[in-house]
Design a protein around this motif. Structure first.
Motif, PDB file in Angstrom:
ATOM      1  N   ASP A  23       7.583  10.626  -4.872  1.00 44.15           N
ATOM      2  CA  ASP A  23       6.274   9.916  -5.376  1.00 44.15           C
ATOM      3  C   ASP A  23       6.578   9.059  -6.727  1.00 44.15           C
ATOM      4  N   MET A  24       6.868   9.727  -7.605  1.00 48.78           N
ATOM      5  CA  MET A  24       6.853   9.064  -9.082  1.00 48.78           C
ATOM      6  C   MET A  24       8.079   8.105  -9.004  1.00 48.78           C
ATOM      7  N   GLU A  25       9.095   8.530  -8.313  1.00 42.81           N
ATOM      8  CA  GLU A  25      10.345   7.687  -8.417  1.00 42.81           C
ATOM      9  C   GLU A  25       9.774   6.468  -7.703  1.00 42.81           C
ATOM     10  N   VAL A  58       0.992  -1.126   0.057  1.00 40.56           N
ATOM     11  CA  VAL A  58       0.075   0.086  -0.084  1.00 40.56           C
ATOM     12  C   VAL A  58       1.111   1.251   0.137  1.00 40.56           C
ATOM     13  N   MET A  59       0.737   1.863  -1.157  1.00 42.15           N
ATOM     14  CA  MET A  59       1.665   3.364  -1.514  1.00 42.15           C
ATOM     15  C   MET A  59       0.764   4.344  -0.755  1.00 42.15           C
ATOM     16  N   VAL A  60       1.196   5.185   0.168  1.00 38.45           N
ATOM     17  CA  VAL A  60       0.502   6.344   0.516  1.00 38.45           C
ATOM     18  C   VAL A  60       0.838   7.750   0.092  1.00 38.45           C
ATOM     19  N   VAL A  61       0.087   8.430  -0.314  1.00 41.94           N
ATOM     20  CA  VAL A  61       0.371   9.946  -0.819  1.00 41.94           C
ATOM     21  C   VAL A  61      -0.458  10.679  -0.222  1.00 41.94           C
ATOM     22  N   ASP A  62       0.169  12.126  -0.041  1.00 44.55           N
ATOM     23  CA  ASP A  62      -0.663  13.175   0.368  1.00 44.55           C
ATOM     24  C   ASP A  62      -1.491  13.761  -0.736  1.00 44.55           C
TER      25      ASP A  62
END
Length: 620
Positions: free
Chosen positions: A236-238, A223-227
């Protein structure tokens, strides 16, 4: 006339005396016009230096940026305490949701006892539980993302407890934090990782990335979390490109979508390439159920084996009813009789930068904890289980305990208090001392925490290789002094830590792995002695042999012991039935404790005493 001339004048007509008053005249600051011209240049240089020093900040840049500017007017008269954010109590009442506003936790540098009371309140809401030994077979869910996007908040929400430290300051979580989660009758493991910045070459960010890679490699779902309230950043992109190349099931959790109107913005993050994009709010709990539904749908189901029913013989039933040693499946409490546990919990404690994380890696044979020469690297407690001889040893690496005046940031204060909580939840404590610095006053205070809480103590002198490694001239390499004698050094440690005379002492080198095997042997010995039980008959025969006249106790503090019995183990606790209800003198406790150790052992464990007077009057 002569007599009249000699007549003393009254106080009103008395002439002023030329005699100077007692005391020194106040020194006036010299000016350049009232001094020697040759000294004017020196005074001008000093004045310019003082003005320059006044302009230079005496605080860290982070604190200067966080400083609140007082405005003129009525708002300037407001007390500083009124501007503090209050605790936000959630309406859902979920366990672990009593988290304060994040502004209370991170990035605030306050002084005073009020701040420490606030941190202690936060620490009382946090959990010290670690994952069970059987959880290793469960599927694993990994949480990752760049710093300060809400990973730890989501971890606490999913586990239903405050296990990970949460704050606005980026980079609080550094090591891997494991927990357990249950959803719709199914169980799984979950791991919280530090903020990942793939291209950062600094020591701690690169170590955080390495720890996150370990969690991603062993995970069944990620699970990748972003703001969701900020634009996409290059980390985030890398990270998304790195995860897409891995080929594992991926889920993108767009965090901080607190309202329904904001959830539409989550569609903007689909350009990262994720198929499963879900808007959530880890702080308020919205969207968590949808996320868990999709994650658990792809997790492998674990087969549960029901235990086979077996018939007991009559003898076995009688032995089970009598709670015999071979038929006692129920674990008893520590305060009641025998205490048996299949797992021994060992807390590694000490000052910052003495080698606690290096010792954890050496004991477990892994790179479980981040190691760096920067003091205060460890924030959250890191635990790892080692199986040896059919017994489990859970080693817990705690944050370095500092003095209150030296701890500034709120996250650091919280990590110090949580280190003490993990110590109180352990069975054995390893007090790590830096051999190159010797025993400091803070080492004695930390050892006192373990002694007063009833934990068994093993003193570990780390970095002993530096004290004995010599160069061609026969002197130590790091300071050019003669190599240290182990017996002399041990005596110095004993003199500084007299109250820990019962604790074994080991000399090791965690970096080189020297004498690490002796740590396991001592831990096993101390854990066994901690749970030892002595019968009442043995204690009565022991009392007949003790010469209490040798105890240096004041006459008004002397008591007569009729008999004594061991009431509990871990730590061993003895009840003394006496003729007077008085508190035992400390010298008598020390004398009696030494006599018990000489007869029965109890190596490495403190001994507690309780008084029960036989002829005590009943009070209403």
């Amino acid at each position: 006339m002569a007599q009249n001339d000699k007549k003393r004048l009254g106080k009103k007509h008395r002439q002023a005396s030329t005699r100077p008053k007692k005391g020194r005249a106040p020194k006036a600051s010299p000016t350049t016009g009232a001094v020697d011209p040759r000294k004017r240049k020196i005074l001008s240089i000093k004045r310019a230096a003082n003005e320059k020093a006044a302009r230079i900040t005496k605080q860290s840049p982070d604190k200067e940026r966080r400083k609140t500017i007082q405005r003129d007017g009525p708002s300037a008269k407001r007390p500083a305490t009124s501007a503090r954010p209050k605790y936000v109590q959630p309406a859902d009442g979920i366990v672990g949701r009593q988290t304060p506003n994040s502004a209370n936790v991170a990035g605030r540098e306050r002084l005073g006892e009020e701040d420490w009371r606030e941190v202690e309140l936060l620490a009382s809401q946090m959990a010290t539980e670690t994952e069970s030994a059987d959880a290793r077979q469960l599927p694993l869910i990994a949480i990752c993302g760049r710093p300060n996007v809400g990973k730890s908040t989501l971890f606490n929400r999913l586990t239903g407890s405050r296990r990970s430290i949460v704050g606005d300051e980026p980079g609080i979580t550094r090591d891997r934090i494991y927990g357990e989660i249950e959803w719709m009758g199914r169980d799984a493991r979950i791991v919280d990782t530090g903020g990942v910045i793939p291209d950062d070459e600094a020591l701690i960010p690169s170590e955080i990335f390495r720890q996150a890679q370990v969690a991603l490699d062993e995970a069944d779902a990620i699970v990748m979390v972003v703001d969701g309230r900020t634009e996409l950043a290059s980390p985030d992109m890398e990270l998304s490109r790195l995860l897409l190349r891995g080929g594992k099931p991926l889920f993108l959790a767009v965090n901080k979508m607190d309202t329904e109107s904001m959830q539409v913005q989550a569609e903007n993050f689909r350009r990262l390439g994720f198929r499963n994009v879900l808007p959530i709010s880890a702080e308020h709990g919205s969207g968590i159920g949808d996320l868990l539904d999709e994650v658990f749908d792809i997790l492998p189901e674990m087969e549960t084996e029901e235990p086979e029913a077996t018939m007991l013989t009559a003898e076995e039933e009688m032995a089970e009813d009598e709670d015999g040693p071979d038929f006692a499946p129920v674990r008893r409490l520590r305060s009641h009789g025998e205490y048996d546990s299949k797992e021994t919990k060992i807390a590694i404690i000490g000052r910052p930068n003495v080698g606690k994380s290096t010792l954890l890696n050496a004991l477990t044979g892994t790179q479980r904890a981040i190691v760096s020469p920067i003091a205060g690297t460890t924030r959250d407690a890191v635990d790892e289980v080692v199986e040896r001889g059919g017994h489990s040893f859970r080693f817990v690496d705690t944050a370095g305990i500092r003095r209150k005046g030296k701890t500034k940031l709120m996250a650091e204060k919280l990590s110090v208090i949580m280190a003490r909580k993990h110590l109180e939840a352990a069975d054995v404590s390893l007090l790590v001392i830096d051999a190159t610095e010797g025993v400091a006053a803070l080492d004695a205070n930390i050892g006192g925490y373990a002694h007063e809480s009833g934990r068994s103590v093993i003193i570990v002198v780390n970095k002993w290789d530096l004290m004995t490694k010599t160069g061609p001239d026969g002197m130590r390499l790091f300071d050019g002094k003669p190599p240290s004698d182990q017996k002399v050094y041990e005596q110095q440690v004993r003199d500084a830590l007299k109250y820990l005379d019962y604790a074994p002492l080991l000399f090791i080198s965690a970096a080189d792995g020297k004498n690490i095997e002796s740590v396991f042997k001592k831990v096993e010995l101390v854990a066994r002695e901690r749970r030892k039980r002595v019968t009442t008959g043995q204690m009565n025969r022991f009392l007949e042999r003790v010469d209490f006249q040798k105890a240096s106790v004041p006459m008004n503090k002397r008591v007569r012991i009729y008999y004594m019995t061991q009431a509990a183990v871990a730590p061993p606790t003895f009840v003394l039935f006496t003729d007077k209800d008085v508190k035992l003198h400390f010298s008598f406790e020390r004398f009696l404790g030494n006599q018990i150790r000489d007869s029965f052992g109890f190596i490495g464990s403190p001994i507690w005493f309780k008084i029960k007077a036989r002829n005590k009057k009943k009070t209403e």
